[in-house]
Write a protein that holds these residues in place. Sequence first.
Motif: not given
Length: 372
Positions: A152-160, A172-185
């Motif tokens: 989630v923190l990694q998603a915050a970095d990416i999306l920030s 780290n692929a699975a973490h980026v997948e979480v970031a993608r889901e969070i962005a869409r949501r």
Amino acid sequence: MSGQTLTIPPPAATPARRPAAPRMLTGDRPTGRLHLGHYVGSLANRVRLHKQYESFFIVADLHMLTTKNSAEDIAAVRRNATDMVLDSLAAGLDPAHSVFFLQSAVPEVAEISLLLSSLVTVPRLERIPSLKEMARDAGKREMPFALLGYPVLQAADILSVKAAAVPVGRDNAAHVEVAREIARRFNRRYGPVFPVPALVHGDVPSLPGTDGQAKMSKSLGNAIYLADPPDEVRRKVLRMYTDPARTGPGVPGTVDGNPVFAYHAAFNDRPAEVADLAERYLSGQVGDVEVKEKLAAAINRFLAPIQERRAYFQAQDGLIDQLIVTGTMRTRREVQRTLTDMRNTMGLTAIFTEFQNHARHAPRAEGAPPTD
Ligand code: TRP
């Protein structure tokens, strides 16, 4: 949202300010120098791609805290961050096209992470194998709360920074997948704020360690560093794990899954030499020492220009400090913009603004409770 207060502009349907070029974000925890595994898994892609994007590189010290948070670990961040940036420039990142920043100096990332954490469930995070591995490797018997929130923190970095591309290694692929889901949501629930970040894979699946373990890593002590001098590289290569069933140079060996040949494939710039060695290895006509000496020479040819650049950048006193300071300030401005955008789009900004507007327009209240 109801309200007669129209002093607040409604959230824009599209991001107010579109980034000029698509952005890329990636980085590492500041736990040590970079090694060949980093190069193959991610650095090579960073170097190849960074000029096509506005490129951000994170020194993820808050992520480090999820498994390493002693006072000594924290005291080592400055040194390790400096080495990491130096290694990145050595590998070929152009400082004029790279924004390096220190995560803990951008506190808005923590607020973004908190806002995003409502968009993902605990079981979703518990299913990510890399987190369990990290907990185990760090000697934790129970999952730290922050480690579960690592993606989630990694998603915050990416999306920030509204990154569109994230070049990372396999783990780290699975973490980026979480970031993608969070962005869409987020976009679906509140409004279109984020591009859905694309994962960019490394060329080679993952580089084994010199000891034959699946992964090269500092903590396993099986790494060859970008800054290792030639004699150190040779020493490490000559001691490398190879086909254990092969008891002598006349015994046919296995090339598949042999880390020595995995390294030849990844780093030897002489494919004819590699093909010849593989053929003779398979038929039992070459000694391990020759295969390893040629590998050490190939890795040293590969590292020579990297180390030359490293020395060049290292000789410039204060360069890395300046890059980190200007990069962090620049990133912080972008992240503050994103956070404002998120708060506006979610309707959070309006809550307090409406309190303020009404407070301002109301007749001056007494505030004291009625007494009997
Ligand atoms: N998780 C990365 C690592 O393994 C570091 C990291 C933190 C990262 N935030 C990131 C990578 C954002 C890519 C994008 O060290």
